[in-house]
Design an enzyme around this catalytic site. Sequence first.
Site, mmCIF file in Angstrom:
data_model
loop_
_atom_site.group_PDB
_atom_site.id
_atom_site.type_symbol
_atom_site.label_atom_id
_atom_site.label_comp_id
_atom_site.label_asym_id
_atom_site.label_seq_id
_atom_site.Cartn_x
_atom_site.Cartn_y
_atom_site.Cartn_z
ATOM 1 N N SER A 44 62.368 -35.985 18.911
ATOM 2 C CA SER A 44 63.112 -34.788 18.491
ATOM 3 C C SER A 44 64.081 -35.216 17.386
ATOM 4 C CB SER A 44 63.866 -34.193 19.679
ATOM 5 O OG SER A 44 64.811 -35.105 20.188
ATOM 6 N N ASP A 244 71.474 -33.127 27.414
ATOM 7 C CA ASP A 244 71.145 -33.098 25.986
ATOM 8 C C ASP A 244 70.216 -31.910 25.802
ATOM 9 O OD1 ASP A 244 70.507 -33.368 23.357
ATOM 10 O OD2 ASP A 244 69.548 -35.341 23.529
ATOM 11 N N GLU A 287 75.152 -32.527 24.760
ATOM 12 C CA GLU A 287 74.752 -33.010 23.437
ATOM 13 C C GLU A 287 73.905 -31.946 22.740
ATOM 14 O OE1 GLU A 287 73.009 -36.885 23.783
ATOM 15 O OE2 GLU A 287 71.701 -36.565 22.065
ATOM 16 N N ASP A 314 74.363 -35.123 17.870
ATOM 17 C CA ASP A 314 73.280 -36.097 17.626
ATOM 18 C C ASP A 314 72.574 -35.676 16.334
ATOM 19 O OD1 ASP A 314 70.983 -37.632 17.610
ATOM 20 O OD2 ASP A 314 70.096 -36.761 19.395
ATOM 21 N N LYS A 390 73.735 -44.429 26.093
ATOM 22 C CA LYS A 390 72.677 -43.570 26.618
ATOM 23 C C LYS A 390 71.376 -44.304 26.376
ATOM 24 C CE LYS A 390 70.796 -39.750 24.584
ATOM 25 N NZ LYS A 390 70.472 -38.351 24.254
HETATM 26 P P1 PGA Z 1 64.743 -38.727 20.294
HETATM 27 O O1 PGA Z 1 65.571 -38.197 21.547
HETATM 28 O O2 PGA Z 1 64.850 -40.195 20.262
HETATM 29 O O3 PGA Z 1 63.366 -38.205 20.566
HETATM 30 O O4 PGA Z 1 65.368 -38.076 19.077
HETATM 31 C C1 PGA Z 1 66.797 -38.723 21.942
HETATM 32 C C2 PGA Z 1 67.894 -37.713 21.770
HETATM 33 O O5 PGA Z 1 67.667 -36.580 21.299
HETATM 34 O O6 PGA Z 1 69.047 -38.036 22.086
HETATM 35 ZN ZN ZN Z 2 69.876 -35.921 21.436
#
Ligand code: PGA
Ligand code: ZN
Length: 426
Positions: A44, A244, A287, A314, A390
Amino acid sequence: MRSTEIIGILGRQVLDSRGNPTVEAEVTLACGVTCTGISPSGASTGRFEAHELRDDDMQIYNGKGVTRACRNISTAIAKELTGMDAADTASVDQAMITLDGTDNKSVLGANAMLAVSIACARAAAIAQDLALYRFLGGVQAAVMPLPMMNILNGGAHAANKLDIQEFMIVPTGADCFSDALRMCAEVYHALASLLKKKGLACGVGDEGGFAPEITEESHAIELILEAITRAGYSAGADFSLALDAAASEWKVRDGYIMPKSQRTYTAHQLTEHWRSLIAQYPIRSIEDPLGEEDWPAWQALTASLGGSCQLVGDDLFVTNEARLQKGIDMHCANAVLIKPNQIGTLTETIRAVRLAQRSGYAAILSHRSGETEDTTIADLAVALNAGQIKTGAPCRSERTAKYNRLLRIEAALGSGARFDSQAMNG
Ligand code: PGA
Ligand code: ZN
Protein backbone atom coordinates in the site's frame (compact mmCIF):
# COMPACT_ATOMS: atom_id res chain seq x y z
CA MET A 1 41.84 1.78 12.94
CA ARG A 2 40.98 -0.40 9.94
CA SER A 3 40.46 1.38 6.62
CA THR A 4 36.81 2.00 5.73
CA GLU A 5 37.64 3.02 2.16
CA ILE A 6 35.18 1.51 -0.31
CA ILE A 7 36.92 -0.73 -2.84
CA GLY A 8 33.95 -2.56 -4.38
CA ILE A 9 30.15 -2.49 -4.62
CA LEU A 10 27.80 -4.84 -6.37
CA GLY A 11 24.06 -5.23 -6.72
CA ARG A 12 22.25 -8.53 -6.51
CA GLN A 13 18.60 -9.49 -7.01
CA VAL A 14 17.25 -11.45 -4.03
CA LEU A 15 13.69 -12.28 -2.87
CA ASP A 16 11.48 -10.55 -0.32
CA SER A 17 8.90 -12.19 1.98
CA ARG A 18 6.23 -12.12 -0.75
CA GLY A 19 8.53 -13.92 -3.16
CA ASN A 20 9.13 -10.78 -5.21
CA PRO A 21 12.59 -9.63 -6.27
CA THR A 22 14.29 -6.93 -4.22
CA VAL A 23 17.70 -5.27 -4.19
CA GLU A 24 20.72 -6.36 -2.17
CA ALA A 25 23.94 -4.33 -2.22
CA GLU A 26 27.30 -5.81 -1.24
CA VAL A 27 30.03 -3.43 -0.22
CA THR A 28 33.71 -4.32 0.28
CA LEU A 29 36.14 -2.14 2.21
CA ALA A 30 39.92 -1.85 1.93
CA CYS A 31 40.26 -3.55 5.33
CA GLY A 32 38.62 -6.68 3.90
CA VAL A 33 35.18 -6.31 5.49
CA THR A 34 32.32 -7.22 3.15
CA CYS A 35 28.74 -6.47 4.11
CA THR A 36 25.25 -6.47 2.60
CA GLY A 37 22.13 -4.34 2.89
CA ILE A 38 18.65 -5.13 1.47
CA SER A 39 15.74 -2.86 0.56
CA PRO A 40 12.20 -3.87 1.58
CA SER A 41 9.08 -3.20 -0.51
CA GLY A 42 5.55 -1.96 0.26
CA ALA A 43 2.12 -2.97 -1.09
CA SER A 44 0.00 0.00 0.00
CA THR A 45 2.64 2.47 -1.13
CA GLY A 46 2.16 6.22 -0.86
CA ARG A 47 2.01 8.22 -4.08
CA PHE A 48 4.83 10.48 -2.92
CA GLU A 49 7.35 7.80 -2.03
CA ALA A 50 10.75 7.81 -3.70
CA HIS A 51 10.79 5.67 -6.84
CA GLU A 52 11.19 1.91 -6.57
CA LEU A 53 12.90 0.97 -9.81
CA ARG A 54 11.56 -2.24 -11.38
CA ASP A 55 12.25 -3.81 -14.76
CA ASP A 56 8.60 -3.86 -15.93
CA ASP A 57 9.43 -6.85 -18.14
CA MET A 58 6.22 -8.86 -17.82
CA GLN A 59 7.98 -12.07 -18.99
CA ILE A 60 10.15 -12.12 -15.87
CA TYR A 61 8.87 -12.12 -12.29
CA ASN A 62 5.60 -10.56 -13.53
CA GLY A 63 7.41 -7.31 -14.27
CA LYS A 64 8.80 -7.07 -10.74
CA GLY A 65 12.46 -7.80 -11.54
CA VAL A 66 15.02 -5.33 -10.18
CA THR A 67 17.96 -6.12 -12.44
CA ARG A 68 18.17 -2.52 -13.68
CA ALA A 69 18.44 -1.23 -10.09
CA CYS A 70 21.10 -3.86 -9.35
CA ARG A 71 23.01 -2.91 -12.48
CA ASN A 72 22.94 0.73 -11.37
CA ILE A 73 24.68 -0.36 -8.18
CA SER A 74 27.35 -2.41 -9.92
CA THR A 75 28.08 0.29 -12.51
CA ALA A 76 27.28 3.98 -11.88
CA ILE A 77 27.04 3.86 -8.07
CA ALA A 78 30.13 1.65 -7.72
CA LYS A 79 32.11 4.00 -9.95
CA GLU A 80 31.01 7.06 -7.95
CA LEU A 81 31.54 5.65 -4.47
CA THR A 82 34.76 3.67 -4.94
CA GLY A 83 37.48 5.37 -2.95
CA MET A 84 35.02 7.11 -0.63
CA ASP A 85 34.86 6.51 3.12
CA ALA A 86 31.98 4.15 3.98
CA ALA A 87 31.95 5.55 7.53
CA ASP A 88 30.97 8.97 6.19
CA THR A 89 27.29 8.11 5.72
CA ALA A 90 26.25 11.68 4.89
CA SER A 91 28.81 12.00 2.06
CA VAL A 92 28.08 8.54 0.65
CA ASP A 93 24.35 9.31 0.56
CA GLN A 94 24.86 12.81 -0.86
CA ALA A 95 27.05 11.41 -3.64
CA MET A 96 24.23 9.06 -4.68
CA ILE A 97 21.60 11.82 -4.43
CA THR A 98 23.70 14.07 -6.68
CA LEU A 99 24.42 11.24 -9.13
CA ASP A 100 20.71 10.44 -9.37
CA GLY A 101 19.79 14.09 -9.87
CA THR A 102 16.00 13.70 -9.54
CA ASP A 103 13.61 14.60 -6.72
CA ASN A 104 12.20 11.09 -6.46
CA LYS A 105 15.35 9.03 -7.16
CA SER A 106 13.87 7.66 -10.36
CA VAL A 107 17.18 7.35 -12.23
CA LEU A 108 19.12 5.09 -9.85
CA GLY A 109 16.07 3.83 -7.92
CA ALA A 110 15.48 4.39 -4.20
CA ASN A 111 15.66 0.60 -3.78
CA ALA A 112 19.22 0.62 -5.19
CA MET A 113 20.30 3.65 -3.14
CA LEU A 114 18.94 2.44 0.20
CA ALA A 115 20.55 -0.98 -0.15
CA VAL A 116 23.93 0.72 -0.75
CA SER A 117 23.40 3.23 2.06
CA ILE A 118 22.70 0.38 4.50
CA ALA A 119 25.53 -1.85 3.27
CA CYS A 120 28.08 0.99 3.63
CA ALA A 121 26.96 1.81 7.18
CA ARG A 122 26.98 -1.86 8.18
CA ALA A 123 30.43 -2.45 6.72
CA ALA A 124 31.84 0.67 8.40
CA ALA A 125 30.32 -0.34 11.75
CA ILE A 126 31.96 -3.78 11.53
CA ALA A 127 35.29 -2.25 10.53
CA GLN A 128 35.12 0.03 13.57
CA ASP A 129 34.02 -2.80 15.88
CA LEU A 130 30.78 -1.04 16.65
CA ALA A 131 27.21 -2.33 16.75
CA LEU A 132 25.16 -0.68 13.99
CA TYR A 133 22.97 1.22 16.48
CA ARG A 134 26.12 2.62 18.14
CA PHE A 135 27.72 3.52 14.80
CA LEU A 136 24.56 5.38 13.70
CA GLY A 137 23.51 6.84 17.06
CA GLY A 138 26.71 7.41 19.01
CA VAL A 139 26.88 7.42 22.79
CA GLN A 140 23.30 8.62 23.21
CA ALA A 141 21.63 5.56 21.66
CA ALA A 142 19.82 3.90 24.57
CA VAL A 143 16.03 3.81 24.13
CA MET A 144 14.42 0.45 23.37
CA PRO A 145 11.28 0.93 21.27
CA LEU A 146 7.72 0.20 22.32
CA PRO A 147 6.39 -2.31 19.75
CA MET A 148 3.14 -1.68 17.90
CA MET A 149 2.34 -5.21 16.90
CA ASN A 150 0.07 -5.97 13.98
CA ILE A 151 -1.77 -9.17 14.96
CA LEU A 152 -4.82 -9.00 12.69
CA ASN A 153 -4.46 -8.08 9.02
CA GLY A 154 -6.90 -6.64 6.47
CA GLY A 155 -6.80 -4.14 3.62
CA ALA A 156 -4.19 -4.70 0.91
CA HIS A 157 -2.31 -7.17 3.13
CA ALA A 158 -4.97 -9.87 3.41
CA ALA A 159 -7.53 -11.59 1.21
CA ASN A 160 -10.33 -11.16 3.78
CA LYS A 161 -13.15 -8.57 3.91
CA LEU A 162 -11.67 -6.09 6.39
CA ASP A 163 -10.95 -2.61 5.04
CA ILE A 164 -8.67 -1.50 7.88
CA GLN A 165 -5.19 -2.73 7.02
CA GLU A 166 -3.70 -3.30 10.48
CA PHE A 167 -5.09 -4.01 13.94
CA MET A 168 -2.24 -3.63 16.42
CA ILE A 169 -1.65 -4.21 20.11
CA VAL A 170 0.66 -1.93 22.10
CA PRO A 171 1.90 -3.23 25.48
CA THR A 172 1.55 0.01 27.41
CA GLY A 173 1.93 -1.85 30.72
CA ALA A 174 5.33 -3.39 29.91
CA ASP A 175 8.45 -2.62 31.98
CA CYS A 176 11.06 -3.28 29.32
CA PHE A 177 11.33 -4.38 25.69
CA SER A 178 11.66 -8.12 26.34
CA ASP A 179 8.63 -7.95 28.63
CA ALA A 180 6.72 -6.10 25.90
CA LEU A 181 7.63 -8.75 23.34
CA ARG A 182 6.57 -11.59 25.62
CA MET A 183 3.24 -9.95 26.43
CA CYS A 184 2.48 -9.41 22.74
CA ALA A 185 3.40 -12.98 21.81
CA GLU A 186 1.11 -14.28 24.58
CA VAL A 187 -1.81 -12.27 23.23
CA TYR A 188 -0.99 -13.40 19.69
CA HIS A 189 -1.26 -17.03 20.78
CA ALA A 190 -4.44 -16.34 22.77
CA LEU A 191 -5.91 -14.83 19.60
CA ALA A 192 -4.91 -17.93 17.62
CA SER A 193 -6.77 -20.24 20.02
CA LEU A 194 -9.76 -17.92 20.14
CA LEU A 195 -10.03 -17.85 16.34
CA LYS A 196 -9.72 -21.63 16.23
CA LYS A 197 -12.43 -22.04 18.87
CA LYS A 198 -14.75 -19.82 16.86
CA GLY A 199 -14.08 -21.77 13.69
CA LEU A 200 -12.23 -18.88 12.06
CA ALA A 201 -9.21 -19.57 9.88
CA CYS A 202 -5.80 -18.93 11.43
CA GLY A 203 -3.92 -18.19 8.20
CA VAL A 204 -1.75 -15.10 8.34
CA GLY A 205 -1.43 -12.01 6.17
CA ASP A 206 1.71 -10.39 4.77
CA GLU A 207 2.86 -9.03 8.12
CA GLY A 208 2.16 -12.19 10.13
CA GLY A 209 -1.13 -11.08 11.68
CA PHE A 210 -4.10 -13.42 11.38
CA ALA A 211 -6.44 -12.81 8.48
CA PRO A 212 -9.78 -14.32 9.57
CA GLU A 213 -12.80 -14.21 7.27
CA ILE A 214 -14.65 -11.50 9.15
CA THR A 215 -16.21 -8.35 7.75
CA GLU A 216 -16.75 -5.88 10.61
CA GLU A 217 -13.90 -3.88 12.12
CA SER A 218 -15.71 -3.91 15.49
CA HIS A 219 -15.66 -7.71 15.34
CA ALA A 220 -11.90 -7.67 14.78
CA ILE A 221 -11.42 -5.30 17.71
CA GLU A 222 -13.67 -7.37 20.02
CA LEU A 223 -11.71 -10.52 19.17
CA ILE A 224 -8.43 -8.79 20.05
CA LEU A 225 -9.86 -7.46 23.32
CA GLU A 226 -11.03 -10.96 24.24
CA ALA A 227 -7.59 -12.36 23.40
CA ILE A 228 -6.00 -9.76 25.70
CA THR A 229 -8.29 -10.86 28.53
CA ARG A 230 -7.71 -14.56 27.85
CA ALA A 231 -3.96 -13.98 28.00
CA GLY A 232 -4.47 -12.60 31.52
CA TYR A 233 -4.10 -8.90 30.73
CA SER A 234 -6.32 -5.90 31.03
CA ALA A 235 -7.13 -3.89 27.89
CA GLY A 236 -6.59 -0.20 28.50
CA ALA A 237 -4.01 -0.76 31.27
CA ASP A 238 -1.65 -3.49 30.06
CA PHE A 239 -2.47 -3.00 26.39
CA SER A 240 -3.71 -0.23 24.14
CA LEU A 241 -4.85 -0.76 20.57
CA ALA A 242 -3.58 0.92 17.42
CA LEU A 243 -4.94 0.91 13.87
CA ASP A 244 -3.46 1.55 10.45
CA ALA A 245 -6.41 2.48 8.26
CA ALA A 246 -4.19 3.08 5.19
CA ALA A 247 -7.06 5.33 4.06
CA SER A 248 -5.18 6.61 1.02
CA GLU A 249 -6.29 3.30 -0.48
CA TRP A 250 -9.92 4.41 0.01
CA LYS A 251 -9.70 7.89 -1.45
CA VAL A 252 -11.92 8.81 -4.36
CA ARG A 253 -12.49 12.28 -5.78
CA ASP A 254 -15.07 13.58 -3.34
CA GLY A 255 -14.51 11.38 -0.33
CA TYR A 256 -13.76 7.81 0.60
CA ILE A 257 -15.06 4.40 -0.48
CA MET A 258 -13.86 1.41 1.50
CA PRO A 259 -13.00 -1.05 -1.30
CA LYS A 260 -14.18 -4.24 0.39
CA SER A 261 -17.35 -3.18 2.25
CA GLN A 262 -18.16 -0.42 -0.28
CA ARG A 263 -19.06 1.94 2.58
CA THR A 264 -18.77 5.59 1.63
CA TYR A 265 -17.70 8.53 3.81
CA THR A 266 -16.93 12.19 3.49
CA ALA A 267 -13.71 13.26 5.24
CA HIS A 268 -15.82 14.69 8.05
CA GLN A 269 -17.84 11.48 8.44
CA LEU A 270 -14.64 9.44 8.50
CA THR A 271 -13.23 11.72 11.22
CA GLU A 272 -16.41 11.21 13.25
CA HIS A 273 -16.13 7.47 12.67
CA TRP A 274 -12.64 7.49 14.23
CA ARG A 275 -13.89 9.64 17.08
CA SER A 276 -16.59 7.11 17.96
CA LEU A 277 -14.17 4.16 17.69
CA ILE A 278 -11.70 5.91 20.02
CA ALA A 279 -14.53 6.62 22.49
CA GLN A 280 -15.70 3.00 22.41
CA TYR A 281 -12.39 1.14 22.52
CA PRO A 282 -8.91 1.68 24.06
CA ILE A 283 -7.49 2.84 20.71
CA ARG A 284 -4.50 5.13 21.30
CA SER A 285 -3.03 5.46 17.82
CA ILE A 286 -4.42 5.67 14.28
CA GLU A 287 -2.21 5.72 11.20
CA ASP A 288 -3.34 7.21 7.90
CA PRO A 289 -6.92 7.81 9.09
CA LEU A 290 -7.32 10.06 6.00
CA GLY A 291 -5.84 10.28 2.53
CA GLU A 292 -2.32 11.42 1.62
CA GLU A 293 -3.45 14.70 0.03
CA ASP A 294 -6.35 15.56 2.32
CA TRP A 295 -4.40 18.23 4.25
CA PRO A 296 -7.36 20.37 5.43
CA ALA A 297 -9.20 17.27 6.67
CA TRP A 298 -6.03 16.16 8.48
CA GLN A 299 -5.87 19.60 10.08
CA ALA A 300 -9.45 19.33 11.36
CA LEU A 301 -8.92 15.76 12.55
CA THR A 302 -5.73 16.69 14.41
CA ALA A 303 -7.42 19.66 16.08
CA SER A 304 -10.25 17.49 17.36
CA LEU A 305 -8.56 14.13 18.11
CA GLY A 306 -4.84 14.94 18.43
CA GLY A 307 -5.05 15.59 22.17
CA SER A 308 -6.22 12.09 22.98
CA CYS A 309 -4.82 9.92 20.20
CA GLN A 310 -1.56 9.46 18.35
CA LEU A 311 -2.26 10.34 14.70
CA VAL A 312 0.41 8.88 12.46
CA GLY A 313 1.26 10.09 8.97
CA ASP A 314 2.62 7.29 6.77
CA ASP A 315 1.49 7.88 3.17
CA LEU A 316 0.95 11.51 4.22
CA PHE A 317 4.62 12.17 5.05
CA VAL A 318 6.45 9.29 3.27
CA THR A 319 9.54 9.91 5.49
CA ASN A 320 10.08 13.06 3.46
CA GLU A 321 11.39 16.08 5.38
CA ALA A 322 9.57 18.60 3.17
CA ARG A 323 6.20 16.88 3.53
CA LEU A 324 6.74 16.44 7.27
CA GLN A 325 7.63 20.14 7.59
CA LYS A 326 4.42 21.03 5.75
CA GLY A 327 2.45 18.85 8.18
CA ILE A 328 4.17 20.42 11.18
CA ASP A 329 3.44 23.93 9.87
CA MET A 330 -0.21 23.02 9.27
CA HIS A 331 -0.61 21.03 12.53
CA CYS A 332 -1.47 17.85 10.67
CA ALA A 333 -0.91 14.58 12.64
CA ASN A 334 1.30 14.31 15.74
CA ALA A 335 3.50 11.40 14.70
CA VAL A 336 5.36 10.18 11.63
CA LEU A 337 5.94 6.65 10.39
CA ILE A 338 9.57 6.23 9.34
CA LYS A 339 10.25 3.83 6.46
CA PRO A 340 13.80 4.21 5.08
CA ASN A 341 12.86 2.97 1.60
CA GLN A 342 10.18 5.66 1.24
CA ILE A 343 13.00 8.21 0.99
CA GLY A 344 15.96 6.08 -0.12
CA THR A 345 18.96 6.91 2.12
CA LEU A 346 19.85 6.56 5.81
CA THR A 347 20.86 10.25 5.97
CA GLU A 348 17.44 11.48 4.89
CA THR A 349 15.73 8.93 7.16
CA ILE A 350 17.71 10.24 10.14
CA ARG A 351 16.94 13.85 9.19
CA ALA A 352 13.19 13.11 9.12
CA VAL A 353 13.37 11.56 12.61
CA ARG A 354 15.36 14.52 13.95
CA LEU A 355 12.84 16.97 12.47
CA ALA A 356 9.97 15.09 14.13
CA GLN A 357 11.76 15.02 17.49
CA ARG A 358 12.53 18.78 17.35
CA SER A 359 8.87 19.46 16.57
CA GLY A 360 7.16 17.38 19.25
CA TYR A 361 6.07 14.69 16.79
CA ALA A 362 6.57 11.03 17.69
CA ALA A 363 8.65 8.94 15.26
CA ILE A 364 7.91 5.26 14.69
CA LEU A 365 10.44 3.12 12.82
CA SER A 366 8.63 0.79 10.45
CA HIS A 367 9.08 -2.28 8.28
CA ARG A 368 7.30 -2.76 4.91
CA SER A 369 4.79 -5.47 4.11
CA GLY A 370 7.41 -7.00 1.79
CA GLU A 371 10.42 -7.57 4.07
CA THR A 372 13.64 -9.53 4.33
CA GLU A 373 16.19 -10.71 6.88
CA ASP A 374 17.68 -7.20 6.97
CA THR A 375 17.26 -5.84 10.52
CA THR A 376 18.50 -2.27 10.04
CA ILE A 377 15.25 -0.69 11.30
CA ALA A 378 15.77 -2.32 14.71
CA ASP A 379 19.18 -0.66 15.06
CA LEU A 380 17.83 2.62 13.70
CA ALA A 381 15.05 2.70 16.30
CA VAL A 382 17.61 2.47 19.11
CA ALA A 383 20.21 4.67 17.38
CA LEU A 384 17.72 7.52 17.10
CA ASN A 385 15.96 6.91 20.44
CA ALA A 386 12.73 6.87 18.41
CA GLY A 387 10.79 5.10 21.17
CA GLN A 388 8.41 3.12 18.93
CA ILE A 389 8.66 0.44 16.25
CA LYS A 390 6.15 -1.24 13.98
CA THR A 391 7.41 -4.50 12.57
CA GLY A 392 4.51 -6.91 12.39
CA ALA A 393 3.36 -9.95 14.30
CA PRO A 394 5.64 -12.20 16.37
CA CYS A 395 5.53 -14.60 13.42
CA ARG A 396 7.36 -15.04 10.07
CA SER A 397 11.15 -14.79 10.27
CA GLU A 398 11.36 -11.48 8.40
CA ARG A 399 9.35 -9.94 11.30
CA THR A 400 10.87 -11.85 14.22
CA ALA A 401 14.35 -11.05 12.88
CA LYS A 402 13.76 -7.43 13.93
CA TYR A 403 12.38 -8.39 17.35
CA ASN A 404 15.22 -10.82 17.95
CA ARG A 405 17.76 -8.18 16.97
CA LEU A 406 16.16 -5.85 19.53
CA LEU A 407 16.46 -8.53 22.22
CA ARG A 408 20.18 -8.72 21.50
CA ILE A 409 20.53 -4.94 21.60
CA GLU A 410 18.64 -4.81 24.91
CA ALA A 411 21.04 -7.39 26.35
CA ALA A 412 24.05 -5.47 25.06
CA LEU A 413 22.81 -2.20 26.54
CA GLY A 414 22.28 -3.92 29.89
CA SER A 415 21.45 -1.46 32.65
CA GLY A 416 21.93 1.39 30.17
CA ALA A 417 18.76 0.40 28.28
CA ARG A 418 15.81 2.75 28.66
CA PHE A 419 12.20 2.01 27.79
CA ASP A 420 9.08 4.14 27.90
CA SER A 421 5.79 2.26 27.69
CA GLN A 422 4.01 5.63 27.31
CA ALA A 423 5.97 6.67 24.22
CA MET A 424 2.85 7.21 22.09
CA ASN A 425 1.94 10.82 21.43
CA GLY A 426 -1.48 12.40 21.99
P1 PGA B 1 3.15 -1.28 3.14
O1 PGA B 1 2.29 -1.30 4.48
O2 PGA B 1 4.53 -1.67 3.48
O3 PGA B 1 2.42 -2.25 2.26
O4 PGA B 1 3.06 0.14 2.62
C1 PGA B 1 2.76 -0.86 5.71
C2 PGA B 1 2.01 0.36 6.17
O5 PGA B 1 1.11 0.87 5.46
O6 PGA B 1 2.31 0.87 7.25
ZN1 ZN C 1 0.69 2.56 6.98
